[in-house]
Design a protein around this motif. Structure first.
Motif, PDB file in Angstrom:
ATOM      1  N   LEU A 150      -6.909  -4.291   4.489  1.00  0.00           N
ATOM      2  CA  LEU A 150      -6.725  -5.070   3.696  1.00  0.00           C
ATOM      3  C   LEU A 150      -5.858  -4.323   2.533  1.00  0.00           C
ATOM      4  CD1 LEU A 150      -9.330  -8.004   3.104  1.00  0.00           C
ATOM      5  CD2 LEU A 150      -7.132  -7.918   4.570  1.00  0.00           C
ATOM      6  N   PHE A 151      -6.366  -3.216   2.281  1.00  0.00           N
ATOM      7  CA  PHE A 151      -6.088  -2.353   1.010  1.00  0.00           C
ATOM      8  C   PHE A 151      -4.500  -1.771   1.434  1.00  0.00           C
ATOM      9  CE2 PHE A 151      -4.867   2.315  -0.063  1.00  0.00           C
ATOM     10  CZ  PHE A 151      -5.383   2.173  -1.625  1.00  0.00           C
ATOM     11  N   PHE A 152      -4.375  -1.358   2.766  1.00  0.00           N
ATOM     12  CA  PHE A 152      -3.064  -0.562   3.009  1.00  0.00           C
ATOM     13  C   PHE A 152      -2.047  -1.843   2.924  1.00  0.00           C
ATOM     14  CE2 PHE A 152      -5.477   2.920   4.380  1.00  0.00           C
ATOM     15  CZ  PHE A 152      -4.791   4.142   3.965  1.00  0.00           C
ATOM     16  N   ARG A 153      -2.535  -2.919   3.481  1.00  0.00           N
ATOM     17  CA  ARG A 153      -1.584  -4.104   3.383  1.00  0.00           C
ATOM     18  C   ARG A 153      -1.077  -4.354   1.840  1.00  0.00           C
ATOM     19  NH1 ARG A 153      -4.249  -9.066   6.568  1.00  0.00           N
ATOM     20  NH2 ARG A 153      -3.066 -10.119   4.765  1.00  0.00           N
ATOM     21  N   SER A 154      -2.120  -4.393   0.650  1.00  0.00           N
ATOM     22  CA  SER A 154      -1.868  -4.655  -0.469  1.00  0.00           C
ATOM     23  C   SER A 154      -1.414  -4.041  -1.346  1.00  0.00           C
ATOM     24  CB  SER A 154      -3.306  -5.447  -0.750  1.00  0.00           C
ATOM     25  OG  SER A 154      -3.346  -6.607   0.374  1.00  0.00           O
ATOM     26  N   TYR A 155      -1.737  -2.726  -1.239  1.00  0.00           N
ATOM     27  CA  TYR A 155      -1.569  -1.543  -2.428  1.00  0.00           C
ATOM     28  C   TYR A 155      -0.177  -1.563  -2.905  1.00  0.00           C
ATOM     29  CZ  TYR A 155      -1.967   2.713  -4.913  1.00  0.00           C
ATOM     30  OH  TYR A 155      -2.297   3.764  -6.095  1.00  0.00           O
ATOM     31  N   ALA A 156       0.848  -1.481  -2.086  1.00  0.00           N
ATOM     32  CA  ALA A 156       2.272  -1.518  -2.623  1.00  0.00           C
ATOM     33  C   ALA A 156       2.721  -2.905  -2.811  1.00  0.00           C
ATOM     34  CB  ALA A 156       3.267  -0.934  -1.497  1.00  0.00           C
ATOM     35  N   THR A 157       3.230  -3.051  -4.234  1.00  0.00           N
ATOM     36  CA  THR A 157       3.590  -4.129  -4.880  1.00  0.00           C
ATOM     37  C   THR A 157       5.101  -4.007  -5.186  1.00  0.00           C
ATOM     38  OG1 THR A 157       3.045  -3.826  -7.185  1.00  0.00           O
ATOM     39  CG2 THR A 157       1.462  -4.743  -5.266  1.00  0.00           C
ATOM     40  N   ALA A 158       5.747  -4.998  -5.619  1.00  0.00           N
ATOM     41  CA  ALA A 158       7.274  -5.336  -6.188  1.00  0.00           C
ATOM     42  C   ALA A 158       7.240  -4.301  -7.534  1.00  0.00           C
ATOM     43  CB  ALA A 158       7.320  -6.532  -6.598  1.00  0.00           C
ATOM     44  N   ASP A 159       5.997  -4.063  -8.156  1.00  0.00           N
ATOM     45  CA  ASP A 159       6.039  -3.418  -9.302  1.00  0.00           C
ATOM     46  C   ASP A 159       6.456  -1.959  -9.052  1.00  0.00           C
ATOM     47  OD1 ASP A 159       5.162  -5.605 -10.729  1.00  0.00           O
ATOM     48  OD2 ASP A 159       3.151  -5.069 -10.714  1.00  0.00           O
ATOM     49  N   TRP A 160       6.193  -1.632  -7.966  1.00  0.00           N
ATOM     50  CA  TRP A 160       6.485  -0.146  -7.513  1.00  0.00           C
ATOM     51  C   TRP A 160       8.090   0.174  -7.984  1.00  0.00           C
ATOM     52  CZ3 TRP A 160       3.664   2.482  -3.134  1.00  0.00           C
ATOM     53  CH2 TRP A 160       1.953   2.369  -3.356  1.00  0.00           C
ATOM     54  N   ASP A 161       9.009  -0.917  -7.746  1.00  0.00           N
ATOM     55  CA  ASP A 161      10.525  -0.692  -7.909  1.00  0.00           C
ATOM     56  C   ASP A 161      10.532   0.079  -9.427  1.00  0.00           C
ATOM     57  OD1 ASP A 161      10.491  -1.562  -5.414  1.00  0.00           O
ATOM     58  OD2 ASP A 161      11.297  -3.623  -6.138  1.00  0.00           O
ATOM     59  N   ARG A 162       9.690   0.026 -10.260  1.00  0.00           N
ATOM     60  CA  ARG A 162      10.081   0.388 -11.650  1.00  0.00           C
ATOM     61  C   ARG A 162       9.566   1.850 -11.689  1.00  0.00           C
ATOM     62  NH1 ARG A 162       5.476  -0.303 -14.535  1.00  0.00           N
ATOM     63  NH2 ARG A 162       4.299  -1.970 -13.627  1.00  0.00           N
ATOM     64  N   PHE A 163       8.708   2.399 -10.695  1.00  0.00           N
ATOM     65  CA  PHE A 163       7.884   3.473 -10.960  1.00  0.00           C
ATOM     66  C   PHE A 163       9.315   4.506 -10.903  1.00  0.00           C
ATOM     67  CE2 PHE A 163       3.939   1.671  -9.419  1.00  0.00           C
ATOM     68  CZ  PHE A 163       3.430   1.165 -10.625  1.00  0.00           C
ATOM     69  N   ASP A 164       9.031   5.616 -11.434  1.00  0.00           N
ATOM     70  CA  ASP A 164       9.815   7.008 -11.408  1.00  0.00           C
ATOM     71  C   ASP A 164       9.207   7.952 -10.028  1.00  0.00           C
ATOM     72  OD1 ASP A 164      11.432   6.487 -13.612  1.00  0.00           O
ATOM     73  OD2 ASP A 164      10.077   7.488 -14.855  1.00  0.00           O
ATOM     74  N   THR A 165       8.146   7.891  -9.747  1.00  0.00           N
ATOM     75  CA  THR A 165       7.530   8.666  -8.626  1.00  0.00           C
ATOM     76  C   THR A 165       6.483   7.670  -8.082  1.00  0.00           C
ATOM     77  OG1 THR A 165       7.672  10.678 -10.003  1.00  0.00           O
ATOM     78  CG2 THR A 165       6.033  10.575  -7.885  1.00  0.00           C
ATOM     79  N   MET A 166       6.524   7.440  -6.806  1.00  0.00           N
ATOM     80  CA  MET A 166       5.872   6.493  -5.953  1.00  0.00           C
ATOM     81  C   MET A 166       4.355   6.916  -5.785  1.00  0.00           C
ATOM     82  SD  MET A 166       7.492   4.067  -4.813  1.00  0.00           S
ATOM     83  CE  MET A 166       8.007   3.944  -6.357  1.00  0.00           C
ATOM     84  N   PRO A 167       3.462   6.251  -5.861  1.00  0.00           N
ATOM     85  CA  PRO A 167       2.071   6.615  -5.652  1.00  0.00           C
ATOM     86  C   PRO A 167       1.850   6.791  -4.182  1.00  0.00           C
ATOM     87  CG  PRO A 167       2.361   4.489  -6.876  1.00  0.00           C
ATOM     88  CD  PRO A 167       3.673   4.642  -6.444  1.00  0.00           C
ATOM     89  N   ARG A 168       0.632   7.754  -4.098  1.00  0.00           N
ATOM     90  CA  ARG A 168       0.443   8.152  -2.897  1.00  0.00           C
ATOM     91  C   ARG A 168      -1.011   8.174  -2.539  1.00  0.00           C
ATOM     92  NH1 ARG A 168       4.007  12.728  -2.116  1.00  0.00           N
ATOM     93  NH2 ARG A 168       3.333  12.788   0.015  1.00  0.00           N
TER      94      ARG A 168
END
Length: 469
Positions: free
Chosen positions: A103-121
């Protein structure tokens, strides 16, 4: 909390209401699911009802009404030695079974990531021994370097109780074979295998099944970088399977038993020195010998894996080396408790099998060894070659007499209890010696878990320290 995505208006059942199960139920509700829960323990069910959860008896047909997925806690068998009845029923009904890691890997990335300068890892660490220390060390290095970071999984917080991602954040997860075996989604950016030795064999129907569960972390999602301990044949096989050739630097090989100078990227430790090699030349070196929080070759292996993981997310060698020196280690894992009258007291209660105990014994000289508990198949015969480091053994618990027979040529006494063992070791230890708790056995004969065993040892040592100060 990380709300689960894609579950709106679905009825999802959660089996098991421990730390991960409770967090999973809350995250599913936050994602808009209708959640029903079940636990075999009456006390857990009563607490769930008191918390406003809806119970559904998954051992009866009526409990499955409308259920579209079952999320199970990692400690509940889903295949071997036989599936829990509720999981077997889900298979019969064709209802997908998953866990909180999926469930975590399905859900961690969200539309909010579009505004990040550096993608979370996401860095995931698995292995038989050292995965907790490696996970905590990676997290410590990231914190020390000022990177936003969270730690969870099999250590610390359940994955779904972590906070939503920040810009440039690195989440570090420790994953056991129980977690990697079932997760329907496994997509780390960096995956780490520390080592492999026989463990949990009943749960995986043998060493092959155990290795297959670990291997899923690398094969299911295809991490950008794979860090693989190659001191066992399984690690060498895995690295070979993942790499296109020896120059493929997407695979970083790690070792404490051999030099690895002929690969695209490797990190290894020899005689207390860590070396990083890339494309045939050494690019960094660190003296690990005086780092108090990382004693012994097994911790040098952990340091190599953590070094490789942090280099994979862009940290500089000087940042990592500086953080090594401030790492205090984890409780119950080669943890120095005190030095009393020149005698070092070390708590390695987590050494519940012979492989872990062997690594602890190799980390010190002139050892007064406290061992025993509920012994595992095979006893401690594998440790006999290391008895030259042991001045005397103090044997406790259910298997004390069996252990005594296996180390008959080594000075020993059957102490029975931790109190007696600590008292005898304190009376006999000489300056320059180490009193080491490395049980090579499970704790369940005298303690509910290895943590309680270690805490009791620490309590007794603190009393000694107070009495001699």
């Amino acid at each position: 909390m990380i709300p689960v995505q894609g579950v709106e208006n679905q009825t999802i059942a959660v089996l098991g209401l421990g730390r991960s199960g409770s967090a999973t139920a809350a995250a599913l509700k936050a994602g808009g699911a209708d959640v029903v829960v079940w636990d075999d323990g009456q006390e857990a069910r009563q607490q769930a009802e008191a918390d406003g959860m809806i119970l559904a008896d998954l051992t009866r047909d009526g409990g499955w009404h409308g259920v579209t997925a079952l999320i199970t806690s990692p400690g509940i068998p889903h295949l071997y030695p036989k599936p829990h009845p509720a999981i077997a029923e889900a298979y019969n009904r064709g209802i997908p079974v998953d866990n909180d890691i999926g469930l975590f890997f399905r859900s961690y990335a969200t539309a909010d990531w579009d505004r990040f300068d550096t993608m979370p890892r996401v860095i995931c660490v698995t292995g038989s021994n050292g995965k907790s220390t490696t996970t905590a060390l990676i997290h410590h290095i990231l914190e020390h370097s000022g990177r936003p970071t969270q730690m969870g999984g099999n250590i610390g917080r359940g994955v779904l109780s972590l906070e939503p991602a920040q810009d440039a954040e690195v989440v570090v997860l420790e994953l056991s074979s129980y977690q990697t075996d079932l997760a329907r989604a496994l997509t780390p950016d960096v995956a780490v295998l520390t080592n492999l030795s026989p463990d949990h064999l009943d749960r995986h129907a043998g060493i092959g099944g155990y290795f297959a569960a670990k291997r899923r972390l690398f094969s299911e999602g295809g991490p950008d970088r794979a860090i693989v301990g190659v001191d066992e044949i399984e690690g060498r096989y895995l690295a070979d399977q993942l790499a296109q050739g020896p120059a493929d630097d997407r695979v970083i090989r790690v070792s404490v038993s051999q030099k690895l100078q002929d690969f695209g990227w490797s990190v290894f430790a020899r005689k207390g020195f860590l070396a990083e090699w890339r494309k045939g030349r050494q690019v960094a070196s660190v003296d690990l010998r005086d780092i108090a929080g990382l004693p012994g070759a097994h911790n040098h292996q952990n340091a190599c894996a953590a070094w490789a993981a942090c280099r994979s997310v862009g940290l500089a060698p000087r940042e990592i080396e500086a953080a090594f020196h401030s790492f205090a280690g984890l409780p119950h894992r080669s943890q120095t408790i005190a030095e009393i009258n020149g005698v070092r007291w070390v708590n390695d209660s987590k050494a519940t099998n012979t492989d872990a105990a062997e690594k602890a014994l190799q980390a010190f000289d002139k050892i007064r060894w406290i061992a025993g508990g509920l012994g595992k198949d095979g006893g401690i015969a594998a440790l006999v070659p290391h008895m030259g480091r042991v001045v005397k053994a103090y044997l406790i618990g259910h298997s004390a007499r069996d252990f005594a027979l296996e180390i008959a040529q080594t000075p020993h006494e059957i102490s029975e209890t931790m109190e007696a063992a600590v008292a005898a070791a304190a009376a006999e230890a000489q300056p320059g010696e180490t009193v080491l708790l490395a049980p090579a056995a499970a704790s369940f004969d005298q303690y509910p878990n290895f943590e309680k065993r270690g805490e009791h040892f620490v309590e007794l040592v603190r009393k000694l320290e107070a009495g001699r100060s």
